[in-house]
Design a protein around this motif. Sequence first.
Motif, PDB file in Angstrom:
ATOM      1  N   UNK A  40      16.665   0.429 -10.906  1.00  0.00           N
ATOM      2  CA  UNK A  40      15.784  -0.679 -10.560  1.00  0.00           C
ATOM      3  C   UNK A  40      15.584  -0.672  -9.046  1.00  0.00           C
ATOM      4  N   UNK A  41      14.339  -0.480  -8.641  1.00  0.00           N
ATOM      5  CA  UNK A  41      14.018  -0.342  -7.224  1.00  0.00           C
ATOM      6  C   UNK A  41      13.162  -1.528  -6.773  1.00  0.00           C
ATOM      7  N   UNK A  42      13.661  -2.284  -5.800  1.00  0.00           N
ATOM      8  CA  UNK A  42      12.911  -3.366  -5.184  1.00  0.00           C
ATOM      9  C   UNK A  42      12.258  -2.795  -3.925  1.00  0.00           C
ATOM     10  N   UNK A  43      10.927  -2.810  -3.876  1.00  0.00           N
ATOM     11  CA  UNK A  43      10.231  -2.216  -2.732  1.00  0.00           C
ATOM     12  C   UNK A  43       9.110  -3.121  -2.245  1.00  0.00           C
ATOM     13  N   UNK A  44       8.875  -3.082  -0.934  1.00  0.00           N
ATOM     14  CA  UNK A  44       7.808  -3.872  -0.328  1.00  0.00           C
ATOM     15  C   UNK A  44       6.476  -3.554  -1.006  1.00  0.00           C
ATOM     16  N   UNK A  45       5.643  -4.588  -1.161  1.00  0.00           N
ATOM     17  CA  UNK A  45       4.377  -4.440  -1.884  1.00  0.00           C
ATOM     18  C   UNK A  45       3.491  -3.357  -1.285  1.00  0.00           C
ATOM     19  N   UNK A  46       3.602  -3.125   0.011  1.00  0.00           N
ATOM     20  CA  UNK A  46       2.773  -2.117   0.678  1.00  0.00           C
ATOM     21  C   UNK A  46       3.114  -0.688   0.248  1.00  0.00           C
ATOM     22  N   UNK A  47       4.186  -0.530  -0.521  1.00  0.00           N
ATOM     23  CA  UNK A  47       4.595   0.807  -0.970  1.00  0.00           C
ATOM     24  C   UNK A  47       4.178   1.097  -2.417  1.00  0.00           C
ATOM     25  N   UNK A  48       3.470   0.184  -3.037  1.00  0.00           N
ATOM     26  CA  UNK A  48       3.187   0.266  -4.469  1.00  0.00           C
ATOM     27  C   UNK A  48       2.644   1.626  -4.902  1.00  0.00           C
ATOM     28  N   UNK A  49       1.550   2.039  -4.308  1.00  0.00           N
ATOM     29  CA  UNK A  49       0.884   3.266  -4.761  1.00  0.00           C
ATOM     30  C   UNK A  49       1.739   4.514  -4.533  1.00  0.00           C
ATOM     31  N   UNK A 215      -3.208  -6.527   7.916  1.00  0.00           N
ATOM     32  CA  UNK A 215      -2.396  -5.881   6.884  1.00  0.00           C
ATOM     33  C   UNK A 215      -1.791  -4.602   7.489  1.00  0.00           C
ATOM     34  N   UNK A 216      -1.298  -3.722   6.647  1.00  0.00           N
ATOM     35  CA  UNK A 216      -0.786  -2.434   7.123  1.00  0.00           C
ATOM     36  C   UNK A 216      -1.856  -1.356   6.986  1.00  0.00           C
ATOM     37  N   UNK A 217      -1.759  -0.343   7.822  1.00  0.00           N
ATOM     38  CA  UNK A 217      -2.712   0.762   7.762  1.00  0.00           C
ATOM     39  C   UNK A 217      -2.719   1.422   6.386  1.00  0.00           C
ATOM     40  N   UNK A 218      -1.544   1.515   5.771  1.00  0.00           N
ATOM     41  CA  UNK A 218      -1.449   2.157   4.452  1.00  0.00           C
ATOM     42  C   UNK A 218      -2.174   1.364   3.383  1.00  0.00           C
ATOM     43  N   UNK A 219      -2.117   0.028   3.454  1.00  0.00           N
ATOM     44  CA  UNK A 219      -2.840  -0.804   2.487  1.00  0.00           C
ATOM     45  C   UNK A 219      -4.342  -0.707   2.710  1.00  0.00           C
ATOM     46  N   UNK A 220      -4.739  -0.588   3.963  1.00  0.00           N
ATOM     47  CA  UNK A 220      -6.154  -0.412   4.269  1.00  0.00           C
ATOM     48  C   UNK A 220      -6.664   0.887   3.654  1.00  0.00           C
ATOM     49  N   UNK A 221      -5.855   1.936   3.766  1.00  0.00           N
ATOM     50  CA  UNK A 221      -6.220   3.229   3.200  1.00  0.00           C
ATOM     51  C   UNK A 221      -6.351   3.135   1.682  1.00  0.00           C
ATOM     52  N   UNK A 222      -5.345   2.555   1.040  1.00  0.00           N
ATOM     53  CA  UNK A 222      -5.334   2.467  -0.419  1.00  0.00           C
ATOM     54  C   UNK A 222      -6.488   1.625  -0.954  1.00  0.00           C
ATOM     55  N   UNK A 223      -6.871   0.576  -0.205  1.00  0.00           N
ATOM     56  CA  UNK A 223      -7.943  -0.317  -0.654  1.00  0.00           C
ATOM     57  C   UNK A 223      -9.324   0.134  -0.182  1.00  0.00           C
ATOM     58  N   UNK A 275      -0.851   7.306   5.284  1.00  0.00           N
ATOM     59  CA  UNK A 275      -0.731   6.777   6.640  1.00  0.00           C
ATOM     60  C   UNK A 275       0.651   6.393   7.099  1.00  0.00           C
ATOM     61  N   UNK A 276       1.665   6.506   6.233  1.00  0.00           N
ATOM     62  CA  UNK A 276       3.034   6.275   6.681  1.00  0.00           C
ATOM     63  C   UNK A 276       3.455   7.407   7.616  1.00  0.00           C
ATOM     64  N   UNK A 277       4.409   7.124   8.486  1.00  0.00           N
ATOM     65  CA  UNK A 277       5.047   8.152   9.296  1.00  0.00           C
ATOM     66  C   UNK A 277       6.510   8.226   8.859  1.00  0.00           C
ATOM     67  N   UNK A 278       6.948   9.411   8.476  1.00  0.00           N
ATOM     68  CA  UNK A 278       8.341   9.581   8.048  1.00  0.00           C
ATOM     69  C   UNK A 278       9.255   9.606   9.274  1.00  0.00           C
ATOM     70  N   UNK A 279      10.401   8.960   9.140  1.00  0.00           N
ATOM     71  CA  UNK A 279      11.378   8.924  10.234  1.00  0.00           C
ATOM     72  C   UNK A 279      12.481   9.916   9.922  1.00  0.00           C
ATOM     73  N   UNK A 280      12.670  10.878  10.801  1.00  0.00           N
ATOM     74  CA  UNK A 280      13.697  11.906  10.583  1.00  0.00           C
ATOM     75  C   UNK A 280      15.094  11.328  10.807  1.00  0.00           C
TER      76      UNK A 280
END
Length: 280
Positions: A40-49, A215-223, A275-280
């Motif tokens: 069961x994973x609880x994740x911020x709504x901006x990560x849905x897609x 909003x977040x850049x990623x949500x803008x992209x998805x929408x 549009x996310x940036x991965x953190x090493x």
Amino acid sequence: MIDIMKKAAALVVVLSVCVFLICGCTGSKAREEKKPVELIVFAAASMTETMEEIGKAYMEKNPDIVITYNFDSSGTLKTQIEEGADCDIFISAASKQMDQLDITADKEINTDGLDCIDHDTRTDLLENKVALVVPEGNPGNINSYDDMIAGLKDKTILLAVGNEDVPVGQYTQKIFSYYGLDMDDLDRDGVLSYGSNVKEVTTQVSEAAVDCGVIYSTDAFSAGLTVADTATEEMCGKVVYPAAVLKGSAHPKEARAFLDHLGSDESGRIFESVGFTCID
């Protein structure tokens, strides 16, 4: 002789029953072992897609794992965890909500002394950007945060923002502070429309119910929304997504494995595609 044969027959029956019972128990045990593990994973709504795409691919490669998601604002998810909801992994859209569940965090943030996450698994997974978006055609002619601020001061626009317990709303408040605006004054002026999570804010902009939204850049992209401007770190700080396995996880080993997968190159390509940036 007959007695001997009867005793032998009875022994055969007894042995057969024992074998049947043993096999039956073994079979039941095997069936139990084959039952998929539910994470069961609880994740911020901006990560849905992105999380749905990653989860689908992961389950195809690991048929013994079933991933169940709960997407909502980080504040709502944090409250659900605090109240005892079943959860294996938590991914927040801001450090604050994770800190409030982390016993090692500053006591001024974790004011209730909550000890819900396995701190050894905690990792900063991703970075996002806070975007100013406009409806199709940009009827309000808003092309920058400066334009947004001017419209708010003149009371000529309606801006969609996240609630104060939502990370995107908290980032928006920082932007207001950067420009010297007071949230209470804006509320009294009637120039703000609220959403309980970033998806609700996104929908208001998509439906042109408001002139613009933060909003977040990623949500803008998805929408498929137009980004008029992107906030700098000076305006609202870094937008970091921390992730951790919960101490109360029913499947900590499997949860750690999936969290490791989220930090892999394979998952990174999916995150970065929106549009996310991965953190090493």
